[in-house]
Design a protein around this motif. Structure first.
Motif, PDB file in Angstrom:
ATOM      1  N   ALA A   1     -13.686 -44.059 120.613  1.00  0.00           N
ATOM      2  CA  ALA A   1     -14.054 -44.392 119.236  1.00  0.00           C
ATOM      3  C   ALA A   1     -15.567 -44.445 119.063  1.00  0.00           C
ATOM      4  O   ALA A   1     -16.096 -44.020 118.027  1.00  0.00           O
ATOM      5  N   LEU A   2     -16.274 -44.958 120.068  1.00  0.00           N
ATOM      6  CA  LEU A   2     -17.736 -45.037 119.970  1.00  0.00           C
ATOM      7  C   LEU A   2     -18.351 -43.645 119.953  1.00  0.00           C
ATOM      8  O   LEU A   2     -19.298 -43.382 119.196  1.00  0.00           O
ATOM      9  N   ALA A   3     -17.830 -42.751 120.781  1.00  0.00           N
ATOM     10  CA  ALA A   3     -18.350 -41.381 120.814  1.00  0.00           C
ATOM     11  C   ALA A   3     -18.162 -40.695 119.463  1.00  0.00           C
ATOM     12  O   ALA A   3     -19.056 -39.984 118.979  1.00  0.00           O
ATOM     13  N   ARG A   4     -17.013 -40.900 118.836  1.00  0.00           N
ATOM     14  CA  ARG A   4     -16.784 -40.311 117.512  1.00  0.00           C
ATOM     15  C   ARG A   4     -17.707 -40.938 116.474  1.00  0.00           C
ATOM     16  O   ARG A   4     -18.248 -40.246 115.603  1.00  0.00           O
ATOM     17  N   GLU A   5     -17.905 -42.254 116.566  1.00  0.00           N
ATOM     18  CA  GLU A   5     -18.779 -42.958 115.621  1.00  0.00           C
ATOM     19  C   GLU A   5     -20.210 -42.453 115.700  1.00  0.00           C
ATOM     20  O   GLU A   5     -20.882 -42.265 114.676  1.00  0.00           O
TER      21      GLU A   5
ATOM     22  N   GLY B   1     -38.922 -45.817 124.484  1.00  0.00           N
ATOM     23  CA  GLY B   1     -39.463 -45.187 123.288  1.00  0.00           C
ATOM     24  C   GLY B   1     -38.402 -45.055 122.214  1.00  0.00           C
ATOM     25  O   GLY B   1     -37.710 -46.011 121.874  1.00  0.00           O
ATOM     26  N   GLU B   2     -38.226 -43.843 121.713  1.00  0.00           N
ATOM     27  CA  GLU B   2     -37.238 -43.588 120.669  1.00  0.00           C
ATOM     28  C   GLU B   2     -36.008 -42.883 121.230  1.00  0.00           C
ATOM     29  O   GLU B   2     -35.355 -42.096 120.525  1.00  0.00           O
ATOM     30  N   SER B   3     -35.701 -43.163 122.466  1.00  0.00           N
ATOM     31  CA  SER B   3     -34.544 -42.576 123.121  1.00  0.00           C
ATOM     32  C   SER B   3     -33.739 -43.686 123.793  1.00  0.00           C
ATOM     33  O   SER B   3     -34.314 -44.648 124.311  1.00  0.00           O
ATOM     34  N   ALA B   4     -32.406 -43.575 123.769  1.00  0.00           N
ATOM     35  CA  ALA B   4     -31.572 -44.625 124.352  1.00  0.00           C
ATOM     36  C   ALA B   4     -30.295 -44.037 124.930  1.00  0.00           C
ATOM     37  O   ALA B   4     -29.861 -42.939 124.558  1.00  0.00           O
ATOM     38  N   LEU B   5     -29.694 -44.790 125.841  1.00  0.00           N
ATOM     39  CA  LEU B   5     -28.410 -44.444 126.452  1.00  0.00           C
ATOM     40  C   LEU B   5     -27.490 -45.639 126.347  1.00  0.00           C
ATOM     41  O   LEU B   5     -27.941 -46.792 126.385  1.00  0.00           O
ATOM     42  N   ILE B   6     -26.214 -45.389 126.240  1.00  0.00           N
ATOM     43  CA  ILE B   6     -25.204 -46.424 126.431  1.00  0.00           C
ATOM     44  C   ILE B   6     -24.469 -46.095 127.717  1.00  0.00           C
ATOM     45  O   ILE B   6     -24.003 -44.963 127.905  1.00  0.00           O
ATOM     46  N   LEU B   7     -24.396 -47.069 128.610  1.00  0.00           N
ATOM     47  CA  LEU B   7     -23.710 -46.872 129.880  1.00  0.00           C
ATOM     48  C   LEU B   7     -22.462 -47.737 129.898  1.00  0.00           C
ATOM     49  O   LEU B   7     -22.549 -48.962 129.857  1.00  0.00           O
TER      50      LEU B   7
ATOM     51  N   LYS C   1     -15.109 -50.467 119.981  1.00  0.00           N
ATOM     52  CA  LYS C   1     -16.241 -49.885 119.249  1.00  0.00           C
ATOM     53  C   LYS C   1     -16.864 -50.925 118.327  1.00  0.00           C
ATOM     54  O   LYS C   1     -18.099 -51.068 118.275  1.00  0.00           O
ATOM     55  N   LYS C   2     -16.043 -51.653 117.601  1.00  0.00           N
ATOM     56  CA  LYS C   2     -16.552 -52.652 116.663  1.00  0.00           C
ATOM     57  C   LYS C   2     -17.388 -53.698 117.368  1.00  0.00           C
ATOM     58  O   LYS C   2     -18.470 -54.075 116.892  1.00  0.00           O
ATOM     59  N   GLU C   3     -16.921 -54.177 118.523  1.00  0.00           N
ATOM     60  CA  GLU C   3     -17.649 -55.213 119.255  1.00  0.00           C
ATOM     61  C   GLU C   3     -18.962 -54.669 119.818  1.00  0.00           C
ATOM     62  O   GLU C   3     -19.981 -55.365 119.810  1.00  0.00           O
ATOM     63  N   ILE C   4     -18.963 -53.441 120.296  1.00  0.00           N
ATOM     64  CA  ILE C   4     -20.207 -52.856 120.808  1.00  0.00           C
ATOM     65  C   ILE C   4     -21.233 -52.741 119.697  1.00  0.00           C
ATOM     66  O   ILE C   4     -22.410 -53.118 119.867  1.00  0.00           O
ATOM     67  N   ILE C   5     -20.823 -52.219 118.536  1.00  0.00           N
ATOM     68  CA  ILE C   5     -21.749 -52.086 117.405  1.00  0.00           C
ATOM     69  C   ILE C   5     -22.252 -53.454 116.963  1.00  0.00           C
ATOM     70  O   ILE C   5     -23.440 -53.632 116.657  1.00  0.00           O
ATOM     71  N   THR C   6     -21.359 -54.452 116.956  1.00  0.00           N
ATOM     72  CA  THR C   6     -21.759 -55.812 116.579  1.00  0.00           C
ATOM     73  C   THR C   6     -22.801 -56.369 117.535  1.00  0.00           C
ATOM     74  O   THR C   6     -23.805 -56.967 117.110  1.00  0.00           O
ATOM     75  N   ARG C   7     -22.587 -56.165 118.831  1.00  0.00           N
ATOM     76  CA  ARG C   7     -23.538 -56.698 119.817  1.00  0.00           C
ATOM     77  C   ARG C   7     -24.861 -55.942 119.788  1.00  0.00           C
ATOM     78  O   ARG C   7     -25.931 -56.533 119.993  1.00  0.00           O
ATOM     79  N   LEU C   8     -24.815 -54.650 119.530  1.00  0.00           N
ATOM     80  CA  LEU C   8     -26.056 -53.891 119.367  1.00  0.00           C
ATOM     81  C   LEU C   8     -26.856 -54.441 118.196  1.00  0.00           C
ATOM     82  O   LEU C   8     -28.069 -54.665 118.286  1.00  0.00           O
ATOM     83  N   SER C   9     -26.187 -54.662 117.089  1.00  0.00           N
ATOM     84  CA  SER C   9     -26.851 -55.181 115.898  1.00  0.00           C
ATOM     85  C   SER C   9     -27.415 -56.577 116.138  1.00  0.00           C
ATOM     86  O   SER C   9     -28.559 -56.870 115.768  1.00  0.00           O
ATOM     87  N   ALA C  10     -26.639 -57.429 116.800  1.00  0.00           N
ATOM     88  CA  ALA C  10     -27.074 -58.798 117.053  1.00  0.00           C
ATOM     89  C   ALA C  10     -28.295 -58.863 117.957  1.00  0.00           C
ATOM     90  O   ALA C  10     -29.113 -59.786 117.857  1.00  0.00           O
ATOM     91  N   SER C  11     -28.423 -57.879 118.845  1.00  0.00           N
ATOM     92  CA  SER C  11     -29.564 -57.856 119.768  1.00  0.00           C
ATOM     93  C   SER C  11     -30.698 -56.964 119.264  1.00  0.00           C
ATOM     94  O   SER C  11     -31.663 -56.727 119.983  1.00  0.00           O
ATOM     95  N   GLY C  12     -30.567 -56.462 118.037  1.00  0.00           N
ATOM     96  CA  GLY C  12     -31.637 -55.664 117.438  1.00  0.00           C
ATOM     97  C   GLY C  12     -31.769 -54.275 118.008  1.00  0.00           C
ATOM     98  O   GLY C  12     -32.852 -53.677 117.948  1.00  0.00           O
ATOM     99  N   LYS C  13     -30.674 -53.719 118.541  1.00  0.00           N
ATOM    100  CA  LYS C  13     -30.725 -52.387 119.153  1.00  0.00           C
ATOM    101  C   LYS C  13     -30.190 -51.340 118.181  1.00  0.00           C
ATOM    102  O   LYS C  13     -29.214 -51.581 117.473  1.00  0.00           O
TER     103      LYS C  13
END
Length: 263
Positions: free
Chosen positions: A67-71, A20-26, A32-44
């Motif tokens: 860094a991801l937690a702060r972001e 639904g409208e809830s998500a987790l990162i495991l 951080k930059k690469e995670i955000i990039t891959r999320l964006s590329a996969s439409g997440k």
């Protein structure tokens, strides 16, 4: 429920789980930059993430966690031992992300999910797997362990889908380039599951689960083809009842990086 493997293997591990409208990162084993990039590329959408879960403190699982937690303005969630070990290596960071300790076999809520950590056998301080439930569906994740115990099997068998380590091919490890002490560590009870051990686990679970993602494959001591073939052979005729996938090292789910639906 959906599970997207953003990265898997010794170079970094990260998953995005959504309902639904809830998500987790495991785990956050990329920058951080690469995670955000891959999320964006996969439409997440990182904006709907309710928690960042850490399985243990090894670098390939926590590289970008701070860094991801702060972001995302979220605390880091993990066992007390994991968080203490993680923080001990980052004492020089002035602005540290908050921590949210959890305990084995004690459930907590994160958005729409009910999450239960469980003990695994790995050479970290207090490593865990996670059972993640949303409504009637359950996904269990166990990516770093040297053995599979009856207690672990209780969580896996109660799941609709699992992400399971299938780290190495015993033959490739035995004849590979690693020094002997490292081979012993990988084969040990606090090391990593081989293809054979993962296949035995899946065989014992057939009839209980509908989806399996094989993960944390070694880039040196395994191949996606070998991991898949081992579990396929163990399942035999029951293969037709299970959606079996492989998260190839470094690039996420080998099925064109598609999101895998659970249930």
């Amino acid at each position: 429920m959906e599970c997207t493997v953003l990265a898997s293997g010794s170079s970094g591990n990260c998953m995005y789980i959504r309902s639904g409208e809830s998500a987790l990162i495991l785990d956050a084993g990329l920058s951080k930059k690469e995670i955000i990039t891959r999320l964006s590329a996969s439409g997440k959408d990182p904006g709907i993430v309710d928690a960042i879960l850490l399985t243990h403190e090894h670098t390939d699982h926590v590289r970008g966690a701070e860094a991801l937690a702060r972001e995302l303005n979220l605390p880091l969630t993990g066992t007390g031992g994991t968080l203490t070990a993680f923080r001990s290596t980052r004492q020089a960071i002035k602005k540290q992300a908050p921590q949210n300790p959890c305990r084995y076999n004690t459930s907590f809520t994160a958005g729409e999910f009910v999450v239960t950590p469980f003990a695994v056998s790995h050479d970290a301080v207090e490593p865990c797997g996670y059972s993640i439930r949303c409504g009637d569906l359950c996904l269990s994740i166990m990516t770093d362990t040297g053995i599979v115990t009856p207690h672990m099997m209780e969580y896996l068998s109660a799941s609709d889908g699992i992400v399971l380590e299938s780290n190495h091919c015993p033959e490739m490890l035995a004849h590979g380039p690693y020094p002997e002490y490292l081979k012993r560590r990988i084969r040990g009870k606090t090391g990593h599951l081989s293809n054979t051990m993962a296949a035995d686990c899946i065989r014992d679970l057939k009839g209980s689960i509908g989806t399996v993602i094989l993960s944390h494959l070694s880039e040196i001591n395994n191949t996606p083809k070998r991991a898949f073939a081992s579990s396929q052979e163990a399942l035999g005729l029951d293969m037709s009842y299970i959606d079996l996938r492989v998260a190839a090292p470094g690039i996420g789910c080998s099925c064109l990086s598609k999101t895998i639906k659970i249930g």
